[in-house]
Design an enzyme around this catalytic site. Structure first.
Site, mmCIF file in Angstrom:
data_model
loop_
_atom_site.group_PDB
_atom_site.id
_atom_site.type_symbol
_atom_site.label_atom_id
_atom_site.label_comp_id
_atom_site.label_asym_id
_atom_site.label_seq_id
_atom_site.Cartn_x
_atom_site.Cartn_y
_atom_site.Cartn_z
ATOM 1 N N LYS A 144 108.266 90.598 136.454
ATOM 2 C CA LYS A 144 108.622 91.644 136.098
ATOM 3 C C LYS A 144 109.595 91.861 137.053
ATOM 4 O O LYS A 144 109.798 91.566 138.192
ATOM 5 C CB LYS A 144 107.576 92.845 136.210
ATOM 6 C CG LYS A 144 108.086 94.219 135.936
ATOM 7 C CD LYS A 144 106.899 95.237 136.122
ATOM 8 C CE LYS A 144 107.421 96.841 135.737
ATOM 9 N NZ LYS A 144 106.368 97.658 135.937
ATOM 10 N N SER A 183 105.358 100.674 131.947
ATOM 11 C CA SER A 183 106.710 99.807 132.198
ATOM 12 C C SER A 183 106.767 98.372 132.223
ATOM 13 O O SER A 183 108.000 97.971 131.912
ATOM 14 C CB SER A 183 107.291 100.359 133.351
ATOM 15 O OG SER A 183 106.678 100.191 134.506
ATOM 16 N N SER A 203 101.096 100.990 134.241
ATOM 17 C CA SER A 203 101.969 100.177 133.597
ATOM 18 C C SER A 203 101.555 98.325 133.410
ATOM 19 O O SER A 203 102.592 97.932 133.006
ATOM 20 C CB SER A 203 103.231 100.207 134.731
ATOM 21 O OG SER A 203 104.380 101.181 134.053
HETATM 22 N N1 GLN Z 1 104.172 105.692 132.647
HETATM 23 C C1 GLN Z 1 104.050 106.119 133.879
HETATM 24 C C2 GLN Z 1 104.977 106.603 134.536
HETATM 25 O O1 GLN Z 1 106.187 106.806 133.805
HETATM 26 C C3 GLN Z 1 103.501 104.884 134.628
HETATM 27 C C4 GLN Z 1 104.460 104.020 135.092
HETATM 28 C C5 GLN Z 1 104.166 103.021 136.005
HETATM 29 O O2 GLN Z 1 102.684 102.544 136.186
HETATM 30 N N2 GLN Z 1 105.041 102.305 136.636
HETATM 31 O O3 GLN Z 1 105.451 106.846 135.868
#
Ligand code: GLN
Length: 490
Positions: A78, A153, A177
């Protein structure tokens, strides 16, 4: 079967038996990427030459008698993890030209294990999002339906694994995420205990929640990846100084007598009925395998979303203060006026969701509001953690849906941040508590989209989580189903 379809452990067996070389395997996966990634858009950066060179070295190491679960295995990273000499953008314009001079510890460990790194995967900007639509570059797509999101994400990593564009990948999980995109793409996603994997070289979003995890084609692969990246690191003071077990040793298929909890607060109004049905059927399947199932209660679950959206933006607003146009990354405006340079750089460098989080977080931390918002959120966080501590006195693992719905359409939730945030309603608590948790496939909806379920564990409970997930996986065949991808060769 093509080489790119193999799991990590299958490829490892084939490499060890001399059925093919690491170079052949890397070539097969790189060709696959060329054929499918125009449609999937999982990668932001590809490093084919470096990958082939790493594969050559892996073959050499093997010819000298070395072995290891990731030796010569093509993986994706990532794009929030620093990779020496390879652009690391966080899906943001502000870091578009940033080339780190060092590797994140997790990346360095993969390299030391002989893994072949294919490139950097697409992400919501600074890992803020649930759909990869917040990437400043382009939206990654769900391999099961290219008109739908892969989640986020770590959507690029999940899509790459699901599309056979890598054998496994690293992602990060601050509020879901790793798990939410794994669930939406029909792959396995493991968020380890907070501190199990060093965060050194992970570009920070919310430091008390961030954790690096694995996206994989099956549970065994997730166990193999964790075994390599886990461990204490003097460069991350929050990393846990506990021995790293052989996580594959517990993958016996045995769950006789394991106590499985089902939290009543995780089956809520508004969730897709097929998701509830699939998770309940999976619980029955675990009972058939000999697990003891009982209902548990996590009474503060309803507070997880507001608590997360105070704590995560607060930490983000502090972490993202470093992008000021002075030290590194984008600089806009050479007027010589420092304040103007800050404003222009941050105004143009950050996308709308990042700006929203910085404003929310700065507000929550500001004098006069700190006690009312941030401090209160921290107190409720402790109550949420207490719910899990109490539940794990009664059960070994907790099983729950990963997301309330299957993959949604691109654009469906972009105008409504709250709807987007609700996609993580079942995943946020585990980050607030700091526990470990894995998402794995447990069915499909009527439209053929994958459904994911979480297996949650106590801190450092990775072995029991992996054991239960593996036993379920072995008794089912969901993880063997593959999306039908149109070949998009140009
Ligand atoms: N969707 C959540 C956020 O927007 C989690 C994102 C994540 O785990 N990086 O913060």
């Amino acid at each position: 079967m093509s080489l790119y379809e193999l799991t990590i452990h299958e490829a490892g067996d084939g490499l060890a038996a001399g059925e093919f070389t690491s170079v052949e395997l890397a070539e097969a996966v790189l060709e696959r990427i060329v054929a499918t990634d125009n449609g999937v858009k999982a990668y932001l950066t590809l490093t084919p030459e470096e990958a082939l060179e790493q594969a050559r070295i892996a073959d050499e190491r093997r010819s000298r008698g070395e072995d290891g679960p990731l030796l010569g295995i093509p993986l994706a990273i990532k794009d929030v993890l620093c990779t020496e000499g390879v652009p690391t953008t966080c899906g943001s314009r502000i870091l578009e030209n940033f080339v780190p001079p060092y590797d994140a510890t997790a990346v360095a460990k993969l390299k030391a294990a002989g893994a072949v790194l294919l490139g950097k995967t697409n992400t919501d900007e600074f890992a803020m999002g649930s759909s990869t639509e917040n990437s400043a570059f382009f939206t990654a797509r769900n391999p099961w339906d290219l008109e739908r999101v892969p989640g986020g994400s770590s959507g690029g990593s999940a899509a790459a694994v699901a599309a056979d564009e890598c054998l496994g990948a690293l992602g990060t999980d601050t509020g879901g995420s790793v798990r939410q995109p794994a669930g939406l793409c029909g792959v396995v996603g493991l968020k380890p205990t907070y501190g199990r994997v060093s965060r050194y070289g992970l570009i920070a979003y919310a430091s008390s929640l961030d954790q690096i995890g694995a996206l994989a084609k099956d549970v065994t692969d997730a166990a193999l990846l964790l075994g390599v990246i886990a461990g204490h690191d003097p460069r991350d003071s929050t990393s846990i100084d506990a021995p790293v077990p052989d996580y594959t040793a517990v993958l016996t298929g045995e769950v006789e007598g394991v106590r499985v909890g089902v939290p009543k607060e995780y089956f809520i109004e508004g969730m897709q009925p097929e998701v509830e049905a699939a998770v309940r059927a999976a619980v029955d399947a675990l009972a058939d395998l000999g697990a003891g199932v009982r209902e548990v209660s996590l009474p503060h679950t309803g507070y997880a979303l507001p608590v997360y959206y105070l704590i995560a933006p607060a930490e983000a607003s502090a972490n993202l203060a470093r992008y000021d146009g002075v030290r590194y990354g984008l600089r806009v405006g050479e007027s010589g006026d420092l304040i103007e340079t800050y404003k222009d750089t941050r105004g143009q460098g950050f996308g709308p969701e990042v700006k929203r989080r910085v404003m929310l977080g700065t507000y929550a931390l500001s004098a006069g509001y700190y006690d009312a918002y941030y401090l209160k959120a921290q107190k409720v966080r402790t109550l949420i953690k207490g719910d899990f501590d109490a539940a794990f006195e009664q059960v070994d693992v907790i099983v729950a849906p990963t997301s309330p719905t299957t993959a949604f359409r691109i654009g469906e939730k972009t105008d409504d941040p709250l709807q987007m945030y609700l996609s993580d309603v079942f995943t946020l608590s585990m980050n607030l508590a700091g526990n470990c948790v894995l998402s794995l496939p447990c069915g499909f909806d009527a439209g053929g989209l994958p459904i994911g379920m979480q297996v949650m564990g106590p801190p450092l409970g990775e072995e029991q989580v992996l054991r239960v997930a593996h036993a379920y996986e072995r008794a089912t065949a969901w993880h063997k189903q593959k999306p039908m991808l149109p070949s998009q060769e140009e």
